[in-house]
Design an enzyme around this catalytic site. Structure first.
Site, PDB file in Angstrom:
ATOM      1  N   HIS A 187       0.847  -1.194   0.000  1.00 25.30           N
ATOM      2  CA  HIS A 187       0.000   0.000   0.000  1.00 25.30           C
ATOM      3  C   HIS A 187       0.877   1.238   0.000  1.00 25.30           C
ATOM      4  O   HIS A 187       1.929   1.241   0.645  1.00 25.30           O
ATOM      5  CB  HIS A 187      -0.928   0.019   1.230  1.00 25.30           C
ATOM      6  CG  HIS A 187      -2.092   0.927   1.047  1.00 25.30           C
ATOM      7  ND1 HIS A 187      -2.020   2.272   1.260  1.00 25.30           N
ATOM      8  CD2 HIS A 187      -3.353   0.678   0.608  1.00 25.30           C
ATOM      9  CE1 HIS A 187      -3.192   2.806   0.984  1.00 25.30           C
ATOM     10  NE2 HIS A 187      -4.014   1.867   0.582  1.00 25.30           N
ATOM     11  N   ASP A 237      -7.980  -5.396  -0.226  1.00 22.08           N
ATOM     12  CA  ASP A 237      -8.460  -6.256  -1.313  1.00 22.08           C
ATOM     13  C   ASP A 237      -8.146  -7.734  -1.105  1.00 22.08           C
ATOM     14  O   ASP A 237      -8.783  -8.583  -1.726  1.00 22.08           O
ATOM     15  CB  ASP A 237      -7.839  -5.809  -2.645  1.00 22.08           C
ATOM     16  CG  ASP A 237      -8.399  -4.473  -3.091  1.00 22.08           C
ATOM     17  OD1 ASP A 237      -9.623  -4.320  -3.027  1.00 22.08           O
ATOM     18  OD2 ASP A 237      -7.615  -3.601  -3.480  1.00 22.08           O
TER      19      ASP A 237
HETATM   20  N1  ACO Z   1       3.993  -7.680  -4.572  1.00 21.41           N
HETATM   21  C1  ACO Z   1       5.331  -7.707  -4.675  1.00 21.41           C
HETATM   22  N2  ACO Z   1       6.093  -6.609  -4.509  1.00 21.41           N
HETATM   23  C2  ACO Z   1       5.472  -5.459  -4.226  1.00 21.41           C
HETATM   24  C3  ACO Z   1       4.089  -5.372  -4.104  1.00 21.41           C
HETATM   25  C4  ACO Z   1       3.333  -6.529  -4.289  1.00 21.41           C
HETATM   26  N3  ACO Z   1       1.999  -6.509  -4.201  1.00 21.41           N
HETATM   27  N4  ACO Z   1       3.745  -4.098  -3.808  1.00 21.41           N
HETATM   28  C5  ACO Z   1       4.886  -3.415  -3.752  1.00 21.41           C
HETATM   29  N5  ACO Z   1       5.921  -4.228  -4.001  1.00 21.41           N
HETATM   30  C6  ACO Z   1       7.329  -3.850  -4.009  1.00 21.41           C
HETATM   31  C7  ACO Z   1       7.610  -2.965  -5.213  1.00 21.41           C
HETATM   32  O1  ACO Z   1       7.954  -3.719  -6.355  1.00 21.41           O
HETATM   33  C8  ACO Z   1       8.754  -2.135  -4.686  1.00 21.41           C
HETATM   34  O2  ACO Z   1       9.935  -2.906  -4.737  1.00 21.41           O
HETATM   35  P1  ACO Z   1      11.331  -2.244  -5.161  1.00 21.41           P
HETATM   36  O3  ACO Z   1      11.591  -1.196  -4.133  1.00 21.41           O
HETATM   37  O4  ACO Z   1      12.270  -3.388  -5.149  1.00 21.41           O
HETATM   38  O5  ACO Z   1      11.103  -1.657  -6.523  1.00 21.41           O
HETATM   39  C9  ACO Z   1       8.425  -1.948  -3.231  1.00 21.41           C
HETATM   40  O6  ACO Z   1       7.578  -3.038  -2.877  1.00 21.41           O
HETATM   41  C10 ACO Z   1       7.702  -0.636  -2.932  1.00 21.41           C
HETATM   42  O7  ACO Z   1       6.495  -0.598  -3.665  1.00 21.41           O
HETATM   43  P2  ACO Z   1       6.024   0.597  -4.588  1.00 21.41           P
HETATM   44  O8  ACO Z   1       5.839   0.077  -5.986  1.00 21.41           O
HETATM   45  O9  ACO Z   1       6.895   1.777  -4.425  1.00 21.41           O
HETATM   46  O10 ACO Z   1       4.632   0.896  -3.968  1.00 21.41           O
HETATM   47  P3  ACO Z   1       3.597   1.972  -4.491  1.00 21.41           P
HETATM   48  O11 ACO Z   1       3.252   2.817  -3.326  1.00 21.41           O
HETATM   49  O12 ACO Z   1       4.063   2.687  -5.702  1.00 21.41           O
HETATM   50  O13 ACO Z   1       2.376   1.074  -4.925  1.00 21.41           O
HETATM   51  C11 ACO Z   1       0.579  -0.452  -4.679  1.00 21.41           C
HETATM   52  C12 ACO Z   1       1.373   0.674  -4.018  1.00 21.41           C
HETATM   53  C13 ACO Z   1       0.094   0.013  -6.056  1.00 21.41           C
HETATM   54  C14 ACO Z   1      -0.619  -0.764  -3.817  1.00 21.41           C
HETATM   55  C15 ACO Z   1       1.482  -1.682  -4.813  1.00 21.41           C
HETATM   56  O14 ACO Z   1       1.844  -2.147  -3.533  1.00 21.41           O
HETATM   57  C16 ACO Z   1       0.812  -2.793  -5.606  1.00 21.41           C
HETATM   58  O15 ACO Z   1       0.890  -2.791  -6.848  1.00 21.41           O
HETATM   59  N6  ACO Z   1       0.151  -3.772  -4.931  1.00 21.41           N
HETATM   60  C17 ACO Z   1      -0.561  -4.835  -5.636  1.00 21.41           C
HETATM   61  C18 ACO Z   1      -1.880  -4.300  -6.163  1.00 21.41           C
HETATM   62  C19 ACO Z   1      -2.873  -4.071  -5.054  1.00 21.41           C
HETATM   63  O16 ACO Z   1      -3.077  -4.899  -4.191  1.00 21.41           O
HETATM   64  N7  ACO Z   1      -3.543  -2.895  -5.118  1.00 21.41           N
HETATM   65  C20 ACO Z   1      -4.600  -2.549  -4.151  1.00 21.41           C
HETATM   66  C21 ACO Z   1      -4.129  -1.455  -3.258  1.00 21.41           C
HETATM   67  S1  ACO Z   1      -5.345  -1.044  -2.063  1.00 21.41           S
HETATM   68  C22 ACO Z   1      -6.521  -0.217  -2.917  1.00 21.41           C
HETATM   69  O17 ACO Z   1      -6.276   0.538  -3.810  1.00 21.41           O
HETATM   70  C23 ACO Z   1      -7.859  -0.467  -2.634  1.00 21.41           C
END
Ligand code: ACO
Length: 370
Positions: free
Chosen positions: A256, A307
């Site tokens: 998140h 989710d």
């Molecule tokens: N699985 C694996 N790795 C992840 C995940 C995940 N679900 N989420 C984040 N990471 C990793 C990223 O790849 C990143 O790694 P890095 O530093 O090696 O590049 C690190 O964790 C930090 O994540 P960011 O991409 O910077 O997180 P951001 O704040 O941009 O994105 C988001 C947040 C979109 C929710 C992301 O965590 C994601 O894509 N999750 C999966 C989709 C999801 O569940 N979305 C629902 C969110 S809740 C809602 O909107 C209702």
């Protein structure tokens, strides 16, 4: 001018609707844990729109207004019948909600009273659109709601055509409370950007539905279910997840932007998923989800978001996978419309800047010389 990717950490608006402070989510100052335990979705809608919890009369008034506007114009039902039977359900919802404006004489009336009435209409009609399309695509006629019943009851009733069990209504109601608002999330932000041009409320929520649809936002609940179906059974979880983690692929339902130590809504959905699974005598999806969490949190430190356990919860309620994100929209309609009303009250167009990283000083050449 330096851009911040994804606007991370940027404070883009003031709002008195919901807050996330030190990982604690509140609606109008009420902790989400208390609201999930003690409030109904209709009480939460009132809270979000009017800034206070309703007394009995006020709640009855709101429920009566929602009941009054729950039915769809016949042209919308006719339009839903024209859509492909295998359409994307969020695209259906986005299109039908947008079309509602065509049948509302007050669509462009910008008075507060007119906008509040439109919020009521949108909240009332969104579940009806989803349930109606779900039946139409199965070759069935849409069903009228039961007067005096809650949004949660009527959604399940209109979807399935039979009286829902009390435990299913309670679970649906709680899920609606948990998803109702979430500060400046992506879809709420897009709704505020849209109406800050003084465009109408229907345009604002249409933008929001389009934004919620994506798998990095509301679409993640359906994506989680796709993953659970791909995994198939508990004994396949470790291999599947390990391969994804090794390949640095995203695991849907984890991570998140704001919560780094856990999403306060997830524990409620986890409990619901377990309780519904126990009641059905089938804990497979719940157990698979718990094992996925152990692996992902253990290896990546990422926590489940709202989710993740909604997928198994809605499946235990026998809801088709492609209605998960539309259910999110039923709930978030309350938050979107509250934010739109707040934006109108103290409006300034939202127009940030971009850091230009393209070429400079180009010399124009005529088309013949290119
Ligand atoms: N699985 C694996 N790795 C992840 C995940 C995940 N679900 N989420 C984040 N990471 C990793 C990223 O790849 C990143 O790694 P890095 O530093 O090696 O590049 C690190 O964790 C930090 O994540 P960011 O991409 O910077 O997180 P951001 O704040 O941009 O994105 C988001 C947040 C979109 C929710 C992301 O965590 C994601 O894509 N999750 C999966 C989709 C999801 O569940 N979305 C629902 C969110 S809740 C809602 O909107 C209702």
């Amino acid at each position: 001018m330096t851009a911040t990717k994804g606007l991370e950490g940027i404070v883009a608006a003031t709002s008195s609707i919901s807050s996330i402070i030190d990982g604690v989510l509140t609606y109008r100052g009420y902790n989400i844990d208390d609201l999930a335990s003690f409030a109904t979705f209709e009480e939460v809608i009132y809270l979000l729109w009017y800034g206070k919890l309703p007394n009995e009369n006020e709640l009855a008034g709101l429920k009566a207004q929602i009941g009054e506007h729950v039915e769809l114009p016949s042209s919308i039902i006719d339009t839903l019948k024209l859509f492909p039977k295998d359409a994307n359900t969020m695209a259906v919802l986005r299109t039908a909600v947008s079309a509602l404006a065509l049948y509302d004489d007050a669509a462009n009336d910008m008075s507060h009273e007119a906008n509040l009435l439109k919020a009521i209409k949108l909240q009332a009609k969104t579940p009806t659109i989803i349930a109606a399309y779900s039946r139409i695509r199965e070759g069935l006629e849409p069903i009228a709601p039961v007067a005096g019943q809650s949004i949660a009851y009527n959604f399940l009733y209109m979807l399935k055509g039979k009286e829902p069990q009390a435990s299913a209504v309670d679970a649906m109601d709680k899920a609606l409370v948990l998803h109702a608002d979430h500060e400046l999330n992506a879809s709420t932000f897009s709704s505020r950007v849209t109406v800050a041009t003084l465009s109408d409320i229907y345009s604002g929520v249409t933008s929001a539905i389009g934004t919620l649809k994506g798998p990095l936002h509301g679409g993640a609940n359906e994506a989680v279910m796709v993953m659970l179906e791909e995994i198939g059974s508990y004994d396949q979880v470790d291999d599947y997840i390990q391969e994804k983690l090794n390949n640095k692929e995203k695991i849907m339902g984890f991570g998140h932007r704001v919560y780094k130590n856990g999403d306060p809504r997830a524990k409620h959905l986890m409990k619901m998923s377990e309780e519904l699974g126990k009641a059905k005598g089938n804990l497979e999806l719940y157990n698979m989800s718990v094992r996925i969490e152990e692996l992902v949190t253990g290896q990546k430190g990422l926590q489940p978001n709202v989710d993740f356990y909604s997928a198994s919860t809605y499946t235990m309620l026998e809801i088709p996978r492609d209605l998960f994100t539309p259910i999110f929209a039923i709930s978030r309609m309350s938050g979107w419309t509250a934010h739109i009303l707040e934006q109108y009250e103290n409006n300034r167009i939202i127009r940030p800047r971009a850091e230009y990283v393209g070429p400079a000083g180009q010399i124009f050449t005529s088309i013949q010389e290119r």
